[in-house]
Scaffold this motif. Sequence first.
Motif, PDB file in Angstrom:
ATOM      1  N   ASN A  79      21.199  39.291  49.993  1.00  0.00           N
ATOM      2  CA  ASN A  79      22.498  39.750  49.528  1.00  0.00           C
ATOM      3  C   ASN A  79      22.947  40.966  50.341  1.00  0.00           C
ATOM      4  OD1 ASN A  79      24.726  40.662  48.076  1.00  0.00           O
ATOM      5  ND2 ASN A  79      23.802  40.231  46.081  1.00  0.00           N
ATOM      6  N   ILE A  80      23.630  40.709  51.446  1.00  0.00           N
ATOM      7  CA  ILE A  80      24.115  41.798  52.319  1.00  0.00           C
ATOM      8  C   ILE A  80      25.096  42.714  51.579  1.00  0.00           C
ATOM      9  CG2 ILE A  80      25.315  42.366  54.488  1.00  0.00           C
ATOM     10  CD1 ILE A  80      22.501  41.110  54.840  1.00  0.00           C
ATOM     11  N   PRO A  81      26.070  42.168  50.826  1.00  0.00           N
ATOM     12  CA  PRO A  81      26.985  43.066  50.106  1.00  0.00           C
ATOM     13  C   PRO A  81      26.265  44.044  49.167  1.00  0.00           C
ATOM     14  CG  PRO A  81      27.908  40.863  50.165  1.00  0.00           C
ATOM     15  CD  PRO A  81      26.492  40.764  50.698  1.00  0.00           C
ATOM     16  N   ALA A  82      25.171  43.616  48.529  1.00  0.00           N
ATOM     17  CA  ALA A  82      24.420  44.523  47.654  1.00  0.00           C
ATOM     18  C   ALA A  82      23.764  45.640  48.464  1.00  0.00           C
ATOM     19  CB  ALA A  82      23.370  43.742  46.857  1.00  0.00           C
ATOM     20  N   SER A  83      23.232  45.298  49.628  1.00  0.00           N
ATOM     21  CA  SER A  83      22.633  46.314  50.503  1.00  0.00           C
ATOM     22  C   SER A  83      23.697  47.290  50.986  1.00  0.00           C
ATOM     23  CB  SER A  83      21.950  45.654  51.702  1.00  0.00           C
ATOM     24  OG  SER A  83      20.874  44.853  51.277  1.00  0.00           O
ATOM     25  N   ARG A  84      24.855  46.758  51.355  1.00  0.00           N
ATOM     26  CA  ARG A  84      25.969  47.594  51.809  1.00  0.00           C
ATOM     27  C   ARG A  84      26.382  48.561  50.709  1.00  0.00           C
ATOM     28  NH1 ARG A  84      29.743  43.744  52.355  1.00  0.00           N
ATOM     29  NH2 ARG A  84      28.774  43.084  54.276  1.00  0.00           N
ATOM     30  N   LYS A  85      26.525  48.042  49.503  1.00  0.00           N
ATOM     31  CA  LYS A  85      26.936  48.872  48.363  1.00  0.00           C
ATOM     32  C   LYS A  85      25.905  49.962  48.080  1.00  0.00           C
ATOM     33  CE  LYS A  85      28.417  48.641  43.582  1.00  0.00           C
ATOM     34  NZ  LYS A  85      28.760  47.777  42.452  1.00  0.00           N
ATOM     35  N   MET A  96      28.549  51.960  51.850  1.00  0.00           N
ATOM     36  CA  MET A  96      29.597  51.492  52.763  1.00  0.00           C
ATOM     37  C   MET A  96      30.615  50.657  51.978  1.00  0.00           C
ATOM     38  SD  MET A  96      30.827  51.455  55.872  1.00  0.00           S
ATOM     39  CE  MET A  96      29.512  52.191  56.826  1.00  0.00           C
ATOM     40  N   PRO A  97      31.902  50.966  52.105  1.00  0.00           N
ATOM     41  CA  PRO A  97      32.924  50.179  51.401  1.00  0.00           C
ATOM     42  C   PRO A  97      32.922  48.707  51.844  1.00  0.00           C
ATOM     43  CG  PRO A  97      33.853  52.237  52.225  1.00  0.00           C
ATOM     44  CD  PRO A  97      32.480  52.100  52.816  1.00  0.00           C
ATOM     45  N   ASP A  98      33.090  47.808  50.870  1.00  0.00           N
ATOM     46  CA  ASP A  98      33.113  46.368  51.160  1.00  0.00           C
ATOM     47  C   ASP A  98      34.199  45.984  52.155  1.00  0.00           C
ATOM     48  OD1 ASP A  98      30.924  45.286  49.879  1.00  0.00           O
ATOM     49  OD2 ASP A  98      31.997  44.955  47.992  1.00  0.00           O
ATOM     50  N   LYS A  99      35.332  46.695  52.130  1.00  0.00           N
ATOM     51  CA  LYS A  99      36.441  46.350  53.025  1.00  0.00           C
ATOM     52  C   LYS A  99      36.052  46.499  54.504  1.00  0.00           C
ATOM     53  CE  LYS A  99      38.450  50.968  52.986  1.00  0.00           C
ATOM     54  NZ  LYS A  99      39.557  51.812  52.597  1.00  0.00           N
ATOM     55  N   LEU A 100      34.954  47.197  54.781  1.00  0.00           N
ATOM     56  CA  LEU A 100      34.483  47.400  56.152  1.00  0.00           C
ATOM     57  C   LEU A 100      33.305  46.492  56.482  1.00  0.00           C
ATOM     58  CD1 LEU A 100      34.662  51.294  56.191  1.00  0.00           C
ATOM     59  CD2 LEU A 100      36.354  49.668  57.072  1.00  0.00           C
ATOM     60  N   GLY A 101      33.013  45.536  55.610  1.00  0.00           N
ATOM     61  CA  GLY A 101      31.831  44.712  55.720  1.00  0.00           C
ATOM     62  C   GLY A 101      31.740  43.846  56.960  1.00  0.00           C
ATOM     63  N   GLY A 114      35.496  57.326  52.200  1.00  0.00           N
ATOM     64  CA  GLY A 114      35.767  55.905  52.464  1.00  0.00           C
ATOM     65  C   GLY A 114      36.921  55.635  53.402  1.00  0.00           C
ATOM     66  N   THR A 115      37.673  56.674  53.752  1.00  0.00           N
ATOM     67  CA  THR A 115      38.752  56.490  54.729  1.00  0.00           C
ATOM     68  C   THR A 115      38.130  56.389  56.132  1.00  0.00           C
ATOM     69  OG1 THR A 115      39.089  58.877  55.000  1.00  0.00           O
ATOM     70  CG2 THR A 115      40.439  57.732  53.310  1.00  0.00           C
ATOM     71  N   THR A 116      38.929  55.930  57.084  1.00  0.00           N
ATOM     72  CA  THR A 116      38.417  55.751  58.452  1.00  0.00           C
ATOM     73  C   THR A 116      39.349  56.363  59.483  1.00  0.00           C
ATOM     74  OG1 THR A 116      39.505  53.604  58.721  1.00  0.00           O
ATOM     75  CG2 THR A 116      37.255  53.573  57.835  1.00  0.00           C
ATOM     76  N   SER A 117      38.785  56.625  60.627  1.00  0.00           N
ATOM     77  CA  SER A 117      39.555  57.007  61.813  1.00  0.00           C
ATOM     78  C   SER A 117      38.859  56.357  63.009  1.00  0.00           C
ATOM     79  CB  SER A 117      39.621  58.530  61.959  1.00  0.00           C
ATOM     80  OG  SER A 117      38.336  59.094  62.036  1.00  0.00           O
ATOM     81  N   VAL A 118      39.580  56.232  64.102  1.00  0.00           N
ATOM     82  CA  VAL A 118      39.008  55.597  65.285  1.00  0.00           C
ATOM     83  C   VAL A 118      38.004  56.559  65.928  1.00  0.00           C
ATOM     84  CG1 VAL A 118      39.492  54.632  67.564  1.00  0.00           C
ATOM     85  CG2 VAL A 118      41.038  54.169  65.649  1.00  0.00           C
ATOM     86  N   PHE A 119      36.797  56.074  66.123  1.00  0.00           N
ATOM     87  CA  PHE A 119      35.718  56.838  66.764  1.00  0.00           C
ATOM     88  C   PHE A 119      35.624  56.505  68.241  1.00  0.00           C
ATOM     89  CE2 PHE A 119      31.159  57.523  67.769  1.00  0.00           C
ATOM     90  CZ  PHE A 119      31.033  58.841  67.371  1.00  0.00           C
ATOM     91  N   ALA A 120      35.788  55.214  68.583  1.00  0.00           N
ATOM     92  CA  ALA A 120      35.702  54.772  69.975  1.00  0.00           C
ATOM     93  C   ALA A 120      36.519  53.493  70.136  1.00  0.00           C
ATOM     94  CB  ALA A 120      34.255  54.523  70.369  1.00  0.00           C
ATOM     95  N   LYS A 121      37.050  53.322  71.344  1.00  0.00           N
ATOM     96  CA  LYS A 121      37.776  52.104  71.696  1.00  0.00           C
ATOM     97  C   LYS A 121      37.020  51.406  72.819  1.00  0.00           C
ATOM     98  CE  LYS A 121      42.296  53.764  70.346  1.00  0.00           C
ATOM     99  NZ  LYS A 121      43.726  53.655  70.597  1.00  0.00           N
ATOM    100  N   HIS A 122      36.873  50.112  72.674  1.00  0.00           N
ATOM    101  CA  HIS A 122      36.148  49.324  73.673  1.00  0.00           C
ATOM    102  C   HIS A 122      37.023  48.187  74.173  1.00  0.00           C
ATOM    103  CE1 HIS A 122      32.414  51.369  72.522  1.00  0.00           C
ATOM    104  NE2 HIS A 122      32.851  51.268  71.307  1.00  0.00           N
TER     105      HIS A 122
END
Length: 145
Positions: free
Chosen positions: A59-65, A69-74, A137-145
Amino acid sequence: MSRHFSSFALVALLSMAPVWAQTTPTVDVYKSPTCGCCGKWIDHMKKNGFKVEIHEVDNIPASRKKLGMPDKLGSCHTSKVGDYVVEGHVPAQDIQRLLKEKPKALGLAIPSMPPGVPGMDIPNSPPYETLLVHTDGTTSVFAKH
């Protein structure tokens, strides 16, 4: 004289490698036992000097939780590196930068599984971004590839 300098430079460079290996935390990866792309990402991490511990879970979502880590970033796997959570196929160079800069954050994420990320290597892939996940839980760009 240049021969001695070259030998000295080589010895100096070689002596730095164990320092990185000793100071780099282990990457604890929580992944499905059947995921092939996760294995390719793990190979990428090992090639870049990381020690990896694999935890196969159903159960990856359970490990993430559990790691916050927010599910929306899964993505297909979640990792813990030092004090940070890493979601998905984040390049080793981004994790190395995170560990060096030590921002106050939850960690890094590449949501979903975009083509071109380590482990999903597809030629001529579109650009993608690594996100810095803030503690709220908010995000910002760390790196662009």
